[in-house]
Scaffold this motif. Structure first.
Motif, PDB file in Angstrom:
ATOM      1  N   SER A 117     -20.834 -16.413  32.485  1.00  0.00           N
ATOM      2  CA  SER A 117     -20.743 -17.730  33.125  1.00  0.00           C
ATOM      3  C   SER A 117     -21.772 -18.691  32.542  1.00  0.00           C
ATOM      4  N   GLY A 118     -22.957 -18.167  32.197  1.00  0.00           N
ATOM      5  CA  GLY A 118     -23.968 -19.037  31.615  1.00  0.00           C
ATOM      6  C   GLY A 118     -23.534 -19.600  30.281  1.00  0.00           C
ATOM      7  N   ALA A 119     -23.024 -18.729  29.403  1.00  0.00           N
ATOM      8  CA  ALA A 119     -22.560 -19.185  28.099  1.00  0.00           C
ATOM      9  C   ALA A 119     -21.367 -20.118  28.242  1.00  0.00           C
ATOM     10  N   ALA A 120     -20.459 -19.791  29.169  1.00  0.00           N
ATOM     11  CA  ALA A 120     -19.282 -20.635  29.377  1.00  0.00           C
ATOM     12  C   ALA A 120     -19.684 -22.012  29.893  1.00  0.00           C
ATOM     13  N   PHE A 121     -20.663 -22.060  30.796  1.00  0.00           N
ATOM     14  CA  PHE A 121     -21.153 -23.342  31.302  1.00  0.00           C
ATOM     15  C   PHE A 121     -21.650 -24.223  30.161  1.00  0.00           C
ATOM     16  N   LEU A 122     -22.444 -23.636  29.275  1.00  0.00           N
ATOM     17  CA  LEU A 122     -22.992 -24.396  28.157  1.00  0.00           C
ATOM     18  C   LEU A 122     -21.899 -24.861  27.204  1.00  0.00           C
ATOM     19  N   LYS A 123     -20.891 -24.030  26.986  1.00  0.00           N
ATOM     20  CA  LYS A 123     -19.790 -24.426  26.106  1.00  0.00           C
ATOM     21  C   LYS A 123     -18.921 -25.509  26.753  1.00  0.00           C
ATOM     22  N   LEU A 124     -18.674 -25.384  28.054  1.00  0.00           N
ATOM     23  CA  LEU A 124     -17.830 -26.364  28.739  1.00  0.00           C
ATOM     24  C   LEU A 124     -18.487 -27.738  28.801  1.00  0.00           C
ATOM     25  N   PHE A 125     -19.816 -27.762  28.839  1.00  0.00           N
ATOM     26  CA  PHE A 125     -20.532 -29.035  28.877  1.00  0.00           C
ATOM     27  C   PHE A 125     -21.035 -29.464  27.500  1.00  0.00           C
ATOM     28  N   GLU A 126     -20.711 -28.699  26.475  1.00  0.00           N
ATOM     29  CA  GLU A 126     -21.243 -28.961  25.143  1.00  0.00           C
ATOM     30  C   GLU A 126     -20.956 -30.382  24.678  1.00  0.00           C
ATOM     31  N   GLU A 127     -19.743 -30.844  24.842  1.00  0.00           N
ATOM     32  CA  GLU A 127     -19.383 -32.187  24.368  1.00  0.00           C
ATOM     33  C   GLU A 127     -20.114 -33.256  25.160  1.00  0.00           C
ATOM     34  N   ARG A 128     -20.174 -33.092  26.486  1.00  0.00           N
ATOM     35  CA  ARG A 128     -20.873 -34.095  27.291  1.00  0.00           C
ATOM     36  C   ARG A 128     -22.367 -34.078  27.004  1.00  0.00           C
ATOM     37  N   PHE A 129     -22.948 -32.893  26.887  1.00  0.00           N
ATOM     38  CA  PHE A 129     -24.372 -32.815  26.583  1.00  0.00           C
ATOM     39  C   PHE A 129     -24.682 -33.485  25.242  1.00  0.00           C
ATOM     40  N   ARG A 130     -23.796 -33.303  24.259  1.00  0.00           N
ATOM     41  CA  ARG A 130     -24.003 -33.934  22.958  1.00  0.00           C
ATOM     42  C   ARG A 130     -23.889 -35.456  23.087  1.00  0.00           C
ATOM     43  N   SER A 131     -22.896 -35.921  23.834  1.00  0.00           N
ATOM     44  CA  SER A 131     -22.693 -37.358  24.012  1.00  0.00           C
ATOM     45  C   SER A 131     -23.854 -38.004  24.763  1.00  0.00           C
ATOM     46  N   ASP A 132     -24.374 -37.292  25.778  1.00  0.00           N
ATOM     47  CA  ASP A 132     -25.466 -37.830  26.597  1.00  0.00           C
ATOM     48  C   ASP A 132     -26.846 -37.574  25.989  1.00  0.00           C
ATOM     49  N   ALA A 133     -26.901 -36.857  24.860  1.00  0.00           N
ATOM     50  CA  ALA A 133     -28.180 -36.444  24.266  1.00  0.00           C
ATOM     51  C   ALA A 133     -29.013 -35.685  25.291  1.00  0.00           C
ATOM     52  N   THR A 134     -28.378 -34.777  26.009  1.00  0.00           N
ATOM     53  CA  THR A 134     -29.010 -34.007  27.068  1.00  0.00           C
ATOM     54  C   THR A 134     -30.021 -33.017  26.499  1.00  0.00           C
ATOM     55  N   ARG A 135     -31.193 -32.966  27.095  1.00  0.00           N
ATOM     56  CA  ARG A 135     -32.188 -31.971  26.731  1.00  0.00           C
ATOM     57  C   ARG A 135     -31.928 -30.732  27.595  1.00  0.00           C
ATOM     58  N   VAL A 136     -31.551 -29.643  26.972  1.00  0.00           N
ATOM     59  CA  VAL A 136     -31.180 -28.424  27.692  1.00  0.00           C
ATOM     60  C   VAL A 136     -32.324 -27.424  27.613  1.00  0.00           C
ATOM     61  N   THR A 137     -32.684 -26.859  28.756  1.00  0.00           N
ATOM     62  CA  THR A 137     -33.728 -25.844  28.772  1.00  0.00           C
ATOM     63  C   THR A 137     -33.279 -24.614  29.533  1.00  0.00           C
ATOM     64  N   GLU A 138     -33.663 -23.469  29.037  1.00  0.00           N
ATOM     65  CA  GLU A 138     -33.499 -22.224  29.775  1.00  0.00           C
ATOM     66  C   GLU A 138     -34.565 -22.171  30.866  1.00  0.00           C
ATOM     67  N   ALA A 139     -34.307 -21.388  31.887  1.00  0.00           N
ATOM     68  CA  ALA A 139     -35.280 -21.229  32.972  1.00  0.00           C
ATOM     69  C   ALA A 139     -35.215 -19.802  33.501  1.00  0.00           C
ATOM     70  N   HIS A 140     -36.322 -19.365  34.076  1.00  0.00           N
ATOM     71  CA  HIS A 140     -36.367 -18.070  34.769  1.00  0.00           C
ATOM     72  C   HIS A 140     -37.032 -18.352  36.112  1.00  0.00           C
ATOM     73  N   PRO A 141     -36.245 -18.805  37.113  1.00  0.00           N
ATOM     74  CA  PRO A 141     -36.818 -19.349  38.347  1.00  0.00           C
ATOM     75  C   PRO A 141     -37.790 -18.443  39.087  1.00  0.00           C
ATOM     76  N   LYS A 142     -37.468 -17.154  39.219  1.00  0.00           N
ATOM     77  CA  LYS A 142     -38.338 -16.287  40.017  1.00  0.00           C
ATOM     78  C   LYS A 142     -39.688 -16.058  39.321  1.00  0.00           C
ATOM     79  N   VAL A 143     -39.679 -15.854  38.013  1.00  0.00           N
ATOM     80  CA  VAL A 143     -40.939 -15.698  37.287  1.00  0.00           C
ATOM     81  C   VAL A 143     -41.680 -17.033  37.248  1.00  0.00           C
ATOM     82  N   CYS A 144     -40.935 -18.122  37.146  1.00  0.00           N
ATOM     83  CA  CYS A 144     -41.561 -19.450  37.157  1.00  0.00           C
ATOM     84  C   CYS A 144     -42.271 -19.697  38.487  1.00  0.00           C
ATOM     85  N   TYR A 145     -41.643 -19.293  39.582  1.00  0.00           N
ATOM     86  CA  TYR A 145     -42.280 -19.435  40.900  1.00  0.00           C
ATOM     87  C   TYR A 145     -43.602 -18.672  40.927  1.00  0.00           C
TER      88      TYR A 145
END
Length: 228
Positions: A109-137
């Protein structure tokens, strides 16, 4: 100027896809949150529809995702970022799994999410970051994440970090939504230059096994504490 948004996503099973949209505005060179919209979606298809409907024609300036944003062709799929997290935070090292052994919902699902939004992210010049919420907390509070025992404290902490307060109309009802909102926090911090450490750009490590499948991405992280 069109509306701008920071989004966060946490892959899950049926009914457990955490997703948030954070409307932001530019003020004195920084992106400031105005609101927080939170939901748990039934499927990834619903996630995509909800994000597109909520953001409309606005620009997605940053996205934080609790999933792998790049792979590695080495043993177990271990990446320099994974090894760094396990070494830097030994108290929660077991929360950082071998990528090849992660659950299908996380990887697919993570890879699919990134692929499905790939065109919009490219158009919007979106800065994409990975996260690890529990370790980040843990990195930010020094406490292990325990949603079952500390949900109110964790949710209140998160809303304060996002500077949207403890409003009654914002409900971080489960840890999937918590993870999605914490991923959005990582995107916001990196976007504003508050976090300059990028675990996908660690120096003096071997990046030869890197496999980028959705273009260059970040892994913005708060500066670690000094060694004892």
């Amino acid at each position: 100027m069109s509306e701008a948004f920071v989004i966060g996503y946490d892959p899950g099973g049926i009914g457990m896809h955490g997703v948030v949209v954070l409307p932001v505005e530019r003020h004195k060179g920084r992106w400031i949150p105005r609101d927080l919209k939170v939901t748990a979606a039934d499927t990834l298809q619903h996630v995509v529809a909800w994000v597109n409907d909520t953001c409309g024609g606005g620009r997605i300036v940053a996205a934080g995702v609790d999933t792998l944003t790049e792979w590695n062709s080495g043993r177990g799929g271990w990446r320099p970022a994974d090894k760094w997290l396990r070494r830097t935070y030994p108290a929660v090292r077991q929360s950082v799994k071998a990528p090849a052994g992660l659950r299908g919902s996380m990887v697919m699902s993570g890879a699919a999410f990134l692929k499905l939004f790939e065109e919009r992210f490219r158009s919007d010049a979106t800065r994409v970051t990975e996260a690890h919420p529990k370790v980040c907390y843990f990195a930010l509070t020094g406490e292990k994440a325990s949603w079952s025992g500390d949900r109110e404290k964790m949710a209140s902490w998160l809303l304060r970090e996002l500077t949207v307060g403890n409003r009654d109309d914002i409900c971080v009802a489960d840890d999937h939504r918590f993870d999605a909102a914490t991923a959005a926090l990582a995107a916001l911090r990196g976007l504003n230059g508050d976090w300059t450490l990028d675990l996908h750009a660690l120096e003096d490590v071997d990046h030869s096994g890197r496999v980028r499948f959705c273009g260059p991405t970040h892994y913005w992280w708060p500066d670690p504490p000094p060694p004892p």
